[in-house]
Design an enzyme around this catalytic site. Sequence first.
Site, PDB file in Angstrom:
ATOM      1  CG  ASP A 210      -5.839   1.413  18.893  1.00 57.26           C
ATOM      2  OD1 ASP A 210      -5.630   2.641  18.859  1.00 57.26           O
ATOM      3  OD2 ASP A 210      -6.924   0.921  19.229  1.00 57.26           O
ATOM      4  CG  HIS A 211      -3.662   6.135  15.270  1.00 55.46           C
ATOM      5  ND1 HIS A 211      -4.906   5.709  14.926  1.00 55.46           N
ATOM      6  CD2 HIS A 211      -3.774   7.467  15.484  1.00 55.46           C
ATOM      7  CE1 HIS A 211      -5.741   6.738  14.922  1.00 55.46           C
ATOM      8  NE2 HIS A 211      -5.072   7.827  15.264  1.00 55.46           N
TER       9      HIS A 211
ATOM     10  CG  ASP B 266     -13.676   4.875  12.066  1.00 55.31           C
ATOM     11  OD1 ASP B 266     -12.789   4.255  11.464  1.00 55.31           O
ATOM     12  OD2 ASP B 266     -13.696   6.119  12.175  1.00 55.31           O
TER      13      ASP B 266
ATOM     14  CE  LYS C 249     -15.093   9.940  10.905  1.00 54.93           C
ATOM     15  NZ  LYS C 249     -13.697  10.246  11.257  1.00 54.93           N
TER      16      LYS C 249
ATOM     17  N   GLY D  12       0.851  -1.198   0.000  1.00 55.34           N
ATOM     18  CA  GLY D  12       0.000   0.000   0.000  1.00 55.34           C
ATOM     19  C   GLY D  12       0.879   1.238   0.000  1.00 55.34           C
ATOM     20  CB  ALA D  13       4.362   1.664  -1.115  1.00 56.58           C
TER      21      ALA D  13
ATOM     22  CG  HIS E  31      -8.889   4.579  18.108  1.00 60.39           C
ATOM     23  ND1 HIS E  31      -7.830   3.782  17.752  1.00 60.39           N
ATOM     24  CD2 HIS E  31      -9.335   5.139  16.952  1.00 60.39           C
ATOM     25  CE1 HIS E  31      -7.657   3.860  16.436  1.00 60.39           C
ATOM     26  NE2 HIS E  31      -8.545   4.662  15.938  1.00 60.39           N
TER      27      HIS E  31
END
Length: 501
Positions: free
Chosen positions: A181-182, A239, A344, A15-16, A244
């Site tokens: 999980d950022h 999401d 959101k 996926g670069a 998160h």
Amino acid sequence: MAHTEKPTALIMIFGATGDLANRKLFPSLYNLFKKGKLDKFAVVGVARRALSNEEFQLKVKESVKENGDTETNADIDEFVSKFYYHSHDVTDSSSYLALGKLSEELDSHYGLNGNRIFYLAMAPEFFGTIAEHLKKDKLTDVSGFKRLVIEKPFGHDLESAKVLNKQIRTAFTEDEIYRIDHYLGKEMVQNIEVIRFANAMFEPLWNNRYISNIQVTSSETLGVEERGRYYEKSGALRDMVQNHMLQMVSLLAMEPPIKLTTDEIRSEKVRVFRALRPIKDGEVNEYFVRGQYDKGIMNEKDVPAYRNEEMVDPESNTETYVAGKLMIDNFRWAGVPFYIRTGKRMKAKSTKIVIQFKDIPMDLYYQPEKTVNPNLLVIHIQPEEGITLHLNAKKSGQGTDATPVKLNYANKGIDGLNTPEAYEKLLFDSLRGDATNFTHWDEVALSWSFVDNISEVWENTKEASFPNYASGSMGPDAADKLLEKDGFFWWPITEIDVENC
Ligand code: BG6
């Protein structure tokens, strides 16, 4: 666990040519390179389209300039010279064989000790296929370490996550899988454990005797942008909540680990997930609220309703907002609600945790209409980073009136702008073999099984009130009622901002 401080590896990014590689991965790798944190390395960008090495290197250079360090140094050329490109068909073995050949050449050219990182930064439907091919076409036959770094979403529900897990486990052991999980790479999320376990004053109070409730908010101002196709099937619950939000809750609620090792920390987190009270069919509306944004005005500009966004069904039943009450049925937390909310197109971009302590047993400073405020510990995750302790003290001057005061620690003030981005930290951790800040399969499985109960009910009942919150607001009224019925309210994000302290 001892970790190699200066890792050596061949990093393959699937996926670069995508957004994540461009915005996060290349700039993060560059930062690591510039800080001298990488020993010997080379990168192979893997994606479908045809590109030459030179074209790819130019893209990497541009990405670093646009998204990374603005004071890019001369060493950028040396950095990009280690980038190679492979045009790939994810379903075709011959493509993997060619990639394997290139990898071997690079391995011996750069002396990479047969260490390989496979980073999947692409559409999730290919995760399983790629992992199976890596094994079948022998890319995982290495003399060094092999690790799979995999982006979310990890499945769509428990069943699909199990299928995916089974596929990737054919090629990698659990220890070799780094599920990103950022949020776990964020400085202040990592700080939760330190604040709790390195201070004598919090841990004794960290339980149902002294804490009345905990509130975790992650609000965003952006809408769904160009991700309508993905988001329609996901919604805010899958999401943001499944990963998160629940991860932050587990760090807040876990028991102190015996040691700060990956296994000990993860096993304490897993115990929190096991203690999460499951929401039964008939109870979803009692514990959870969903919302969908309507049009509104943000930054003086008109913004469309979710249903009018690109690739979104004009009658969509997808939630863009979730608020929920979680109960952790263990000895420490019985009776303490953990409220979470995320959405959101809300008023502010902000992630904060508020720990509200119980009221003092007798309010000596009570006057009609005025009483002392409860103590709060606020952990500011983003955009500002820090902690604030809300106390009461004497109002200066005559008399003994109490007034709120705040003790504030702003992380940025001390570390300046050098706090590394989440991705930089997580990439480095995966390179040096530290999986602590990645999610273990048990955490993923338990959090899906919690969320699945809710999403099943929501998918089968159309929410008649959608859209039910204006863009630029803090979400639907029902989210306020969720707390009101327990005698609480959401602490307003702006009032507890660091700037206002
Ligand atoms: C991602 C979600 O995981 O997290 C996005 O897919 C969301 O929809 C993002 O916008 C939020 O991350 P952050 O770091 O900006 O709070």
